[in-house]
Design a protein around this motif. Sequence first.
Motif, PDB file in Angstrom:
ATOM      1  N   ALA A  34       0.838  -1.205   0.000  1.00  0.00           N
ATOM      2  CA  ALA A  34       0.000   0.000   0.000  1.00  0.00           C
ATOM      3  C   ALA A  34       0.870   1.251   0.000  1.00  0.00           C
ATOM      4  O   ALA A  34       0.562   2.237  -0.677  1.00  0.00           O
ATOM      5  CB  ALA A  34      -0.936  -0.001   1.202  1.00  0.00           C
ATOM      6  N   LYS A  37       2.701   2.235  -3.462  1.00  0.00           N
ATOM      7  CA  LYS A  37       1.939   2.896  -4.522  1.00  0.00           C
ATOM      8  C   LYS A  37       2.276   4.373  -4.546  1.00  0.00           C
ATOM      9  O   LYS A  37       2.830   4.927  -3.597  1.00  0.00           O
ATOM     10  CB  LYS A  37       0.439   2.689  -4.314  1.00  0.00           C
ATOM     11  N   GLU A  38       1.919   5.025  -5.640  1.00  0.00           N
ATOM     12  CA  GLU A  38       2.293   6.420  -5.878  1.00  0.00           C
ATOM     13  C   GLU A  38       1.803   7.359  -4.770  1.00  0.00           C
ATOM     14  O   GLU A  38       2.549   8.175  -4.255  1.00  0.00           O
ATOM     15  CB  GLU A  38       1.730   6.858  -7.230  1.00  0.00           C
ATOM     16  N   GLU A  39       0.542   7.237  -4.385  1.00  0.00           N
ATOM     17  CA  GLU A  39      -0.021   8.160  -3.392  1.00  0.00           C
ATOM     18  C   GLU A  39       0.170   7.668  -1.962  1.00  0.00           C
ATOM     19  O   GLU A  39       0.013   8.422  -1.020  1.00  0.00           O
ATOM     20  CB  GLU A  39      -1.516   8.380  -3.662  1.00  0.00           C
TER      21      GLU A  39
END
Length: 193
Positions: A34, A37-39
């Motif tokens: 989690a 991931k990018e964000e």
Amino acid sequence: MASLVRAGPRLRRAVRAGELAALPAGLRDELGAALAKEEGLVPFSLLRRLHAALREAGSPLHLHELLEGCEIHLPEVPVPPRNPELVARLERIKAKLAHDEYRRMTRNITGQEMNGPLAEFGRQVRSVKAVVITIFNFIVTVVAAFACTYLGSQYVFAETAARVLSAVIVASVVGLAELYVMVRTIEGDLGKL
């Protein structure tokens, strides 16, 4: 409704530094995925499991310490397109309300000039008319009180002198009351000036 948290630096550091080694491997891998991931959005359900695992492991870390610096991620709410018929109807209603307000503001304005000799004469006529009506009303009220008392007192007094005297007394009381009301009204009108 919010269901995700954007990970802060404290949570990222705890995952990278291995401070969560006492937790089950599946939970650590899921948390690492989690954060990778990018964000870096972490679902609430994963945070609930992390909290339960920290308690079971007896870890000195607490969830509120790990969430320091995190932000709640609020998803964008999609705005539905407006119905063109509704938009046109709203524009018509706004235009009608604006027109009605304009008419209300300008209803007592006329194109005629109100300054001049005839305008002054009209004001004087209205003033005299109001005074004449007031005097006429006073006279009618006093005469009516006299007549009603004179005719009504025939059942009480047999003599004409007593009837006239009672009618004069009642008419005088009514006249004084009428004068009092007129003076109060004129005084109130003068107070407004």
